[in-house]
Motif scaffolding. Sequence first.
Motif, PDB file in Angstrom:
ATOM      1  N   ARG A   1      -5.614   8.932   7.354  1.00 55.21           N
ATOM      2  CA  ARG A   1      -6.943   8.478   6.549  1.00 55.21           C
ATOM      3  C   ARG A   1      -7.311   9.515   5.232  1.00 55.21           C
ATOM      4  O   ARG A   1      -8.134   8.539   4.349  1.00 55.21           O
ATOM      5  N   ASN A   2      -7.242  10.432   5.429  1.00 56.65           N
ATOM      6  CA  ASN A   2      -7.345  11.543   4.687  1.00 56.65           C
ATOM      7  C   ASN A   2      -6.644  11.069   2.968  1.00 56.65           C
ATOM      8  O   ASN A   2      -6.508  11.859   2.664  1.00 56.65           O
ATOM      9  N   THR A   3      -5.177  10.835   3.445  1.00 56.17           N
ATOM     10  CA  THR A   3      -4.890  10.948   2.315  1.00 56.17           C
ATOM     11  C   THR A   3      -4.514   9.502   1.426  1.00 56.17           C
ATOM     12  O   THR A   3      -4.109   9.591   0.635  1.00 56.17           O
ATOM     13  N   ILE A   4      -5.087   8.153   2.471  1.00 54.26           N
ATOM     14  CA  ILE A   4      -4.848   6.982   1.759  1.00 54.26           C
ATOM     15  C   ILE A   4      -5.610   6.801   0.261  1.00 54.26           C
ATOM     16  O   ILE A   4      -7.092   6.948   0.443  1.00 54.26           O
TER      17      ILE A   4
ATOM     18  N   ASN B   1      -8.154   5.310  -2.378  1.00 58.14           N
ATOM     19  CA  ASN B   1      -8.309   3.920  -1.925  1.00 58.14           C
ATOM     20  C   ASN B   1      -8.362   2.927  -2.929  1.00 58.14           C
ATOM     21  O   ASN B   1      -8.737   1.575  -2.152  1.00 58.14           O
ATOM     22  N   SER B   2      -8.161   2.716  -3.751  1.00 57.92           N
ATOM     23  CA  SER B   2      -7.950   1.579  -4.373  1.00 57.92           C
ATOM     24  C   SER B   2      -6.583   0.523  -3.710  1.00 57.92           C
ATOM     25  O   SER B   2      -6.514   0.097  -4.185  1.00 57.92           O
ATOM     26  N   ILE B   3      -5.916   1.613  -3.129  1.00 61.79           N
ATOM     27  CA  ILE B   3      -4.485   0.697  -2.846  1.00 61.79           C
ATOM     28  C   ILE B   3      -4.901   0.846  -1.424  1.00 61.79           C
ATOM     29  O   ILE B   3      -3.773   0.271  -0.353  1.00 61.79           O
ATOM     30  N   ARG B   4      -6.305   1.219  -0.709  1.00 60.00           N
ATOM     31  CA  ARG B   4      -5.963   1.039   0.910  1.00 60.00           C
ATOM     32  C   ARG B   4      -5.429  -0.552   1.561  1.00 60.00           C
ATOM     33  O   ARG B   4      -5.179   0.058   3.084  1.00 60.00           O
ATOM     34  N   ILE B   5      -5.601  -1.358   1.502  1.00 59.18           N
ATOM     35  CA  ILE B   5      -5.427  -2.882   2.245  1.00 59.18           C
ATOM     36  C   ILE B   5      -4.309  -2.491   1.891  1.00 59.18           C
ATOM     37  O   ILE B   5      -3.627  -3.258   2.938  1.00 59.18           O
TER      38      ILE B   5
ATOM     39  N   GLN C   1      -2.620  -0.476   4.247  1.00 60.20           N
ATOM     40  CA  GLN C   1      -2.866  -1.039   5.785  1.00 60.20           C
ATOM     41  C   GLN C   1      -1.917  -1.816   6.406  1.00 60.20           C
ATOM     42  O   GLN C   1      -0.981  -2.191   7.324  1.00 60.20           O
ATOM     43  N   LEU C   2      -1.576  -3.079   4.888  1.00 64.87           N
ATOM     44  CA  LEU C   2      -0.805  -4.081   5.062  1.00 64.87           C
ATOM     45  C   LEU C   2       0.694  -3.591   5.270  1.00 64.87           C
ATOM     46  O   LEU C   2       1.679  -3.926   6.364  1.00 64.87           O
ATOM     47  N   VAL C   3       1.042  -2.568   4.945  1.00 65.95           N
ATOM     48  CA  VAL C   3       2.377  -2.351   4.814  1.00 65.95           C
ATOM     49  C   VAL C   3       2.765  -1.739   6.131  1.00 65.95           C
ATOM     50  O   VAL C   3       3.673  -1.604   6.816  1.00 65.95           O
TER      51      VAL C   3
END
Lengths: 206, 233
Positions: free
Chosen positions: A61-64, A66-70, A73-75
Amino acid sequence: MIWKNKEVLLGPLSKNNPVIVQILGICSALAVTSKLEPACVMAVSVIAVVALSNVIISLLRNTIPNSIRIIVQLVVVASLVIIVDQLLKAFAYEVSKQLSVFVGLIITNCIVMGRLEAYALSHNPWDSFLDGIGNGIGYGIILVIVAFFRELLGSGTLFGYHVIPQVFYQWGYENNGLMILPPMALITVACIIWVHRSRNKELQEK
Amino acid sequence: MNKQGNTYTILYSAVMVVVVAAILAIASVSLRPLQQENIRVDKMMQILSSVHIASTAHDAVSLYDKYITDSYVVDAAGNTTKADAFGIDVAAEVKRDAAERRLPVFVCTLDNGDVKYILPLYGAGLWGPIWGYISVDADGRTLYGSYFAHQGETPGLGAEIGSAAFQEQFAGKQLFVDGEFKPVAVMKKGQKPLDGADYVDAISGGTITSKGVQSMISDCLLPYESFLKSLDK
């Protein structure tokens, strides 16, 4: 601390249930609940996938960014499901044959993405794991309840075994074919929501 | 490094894609031999199931070797050739013209010496492929048993073609009516086929899957007509 964890784990079973309170995952509740057996398989798979993907996302969570977090998650969810499916195909072929129809349904289940977005991104791995287990069980309970009524009234069986005595049929009892059709899944879910809200007044909208 | 910046985001997604692709590739390659073996054993179980022999993943290979005494390939004219019938991809064969298809036949000899011929089927259901095996008595006219499976038909509806209740209906049905080849029809309860063919009850609520079974049976069995006729001497 212990009480907080308990709430994380047990909250989704009733007061914060993903299906009947948050109204998530309805599509799969409709697809797999005409029989108890697939409903149970689906429940177990979703519990495993939500818990595992919650842990992985929580670790990252601390490396993701923000703009591609979805997308991340999907990957994670999609690869997790595919790897589990591959492992089952190699080591538990019977189970994987049963799961075939659900693999796609698990990836697209809104509960998985919902928990990642709402919980795992902001909590530590252990709490996220409990949250995943809790939400998975909360989803599974509803699935099993719906499947119980649909299979009992629709086919007269439970887990494929006939439970309605033959004499009932001789007296004119008929299986209700409508229960097997998809609309009755929604109506059964609606009935559960009705009962649930009438027992939990604080959930009722004004 | 700025975690919200473009460079970080692009690097992050690039690394993620490579790592995930590597994991998936390793899983796929390393598990393939085991999966192929499972598929092979499962195919044997399906073939045995169409002659009412129940097997598990453990004894399928030995039961298959014991009961399936011969297998060969026929063509639409009824000519028999010795070939690896087990390895033929029925899904690919049904796409070709009936006259060009290679048609596998598995010969099963039961404990009491009865000989049954097992023919593979492949077709389309509502959501995806359906397939099965159908076994015929030594006279080439009477069905002995059947096995159907599907990839993703709706549980409780179309998926019921995989149930014993549906499959048991096929035993004893006739393929020939007054000497004419008419594969078994799958009809809505209470209806009968107009051409007088033998029929079984469809699955209520699984209309499209039932129709799929019907067209699969007629499409896959018609090329066997000459072969089946040659059995009845």
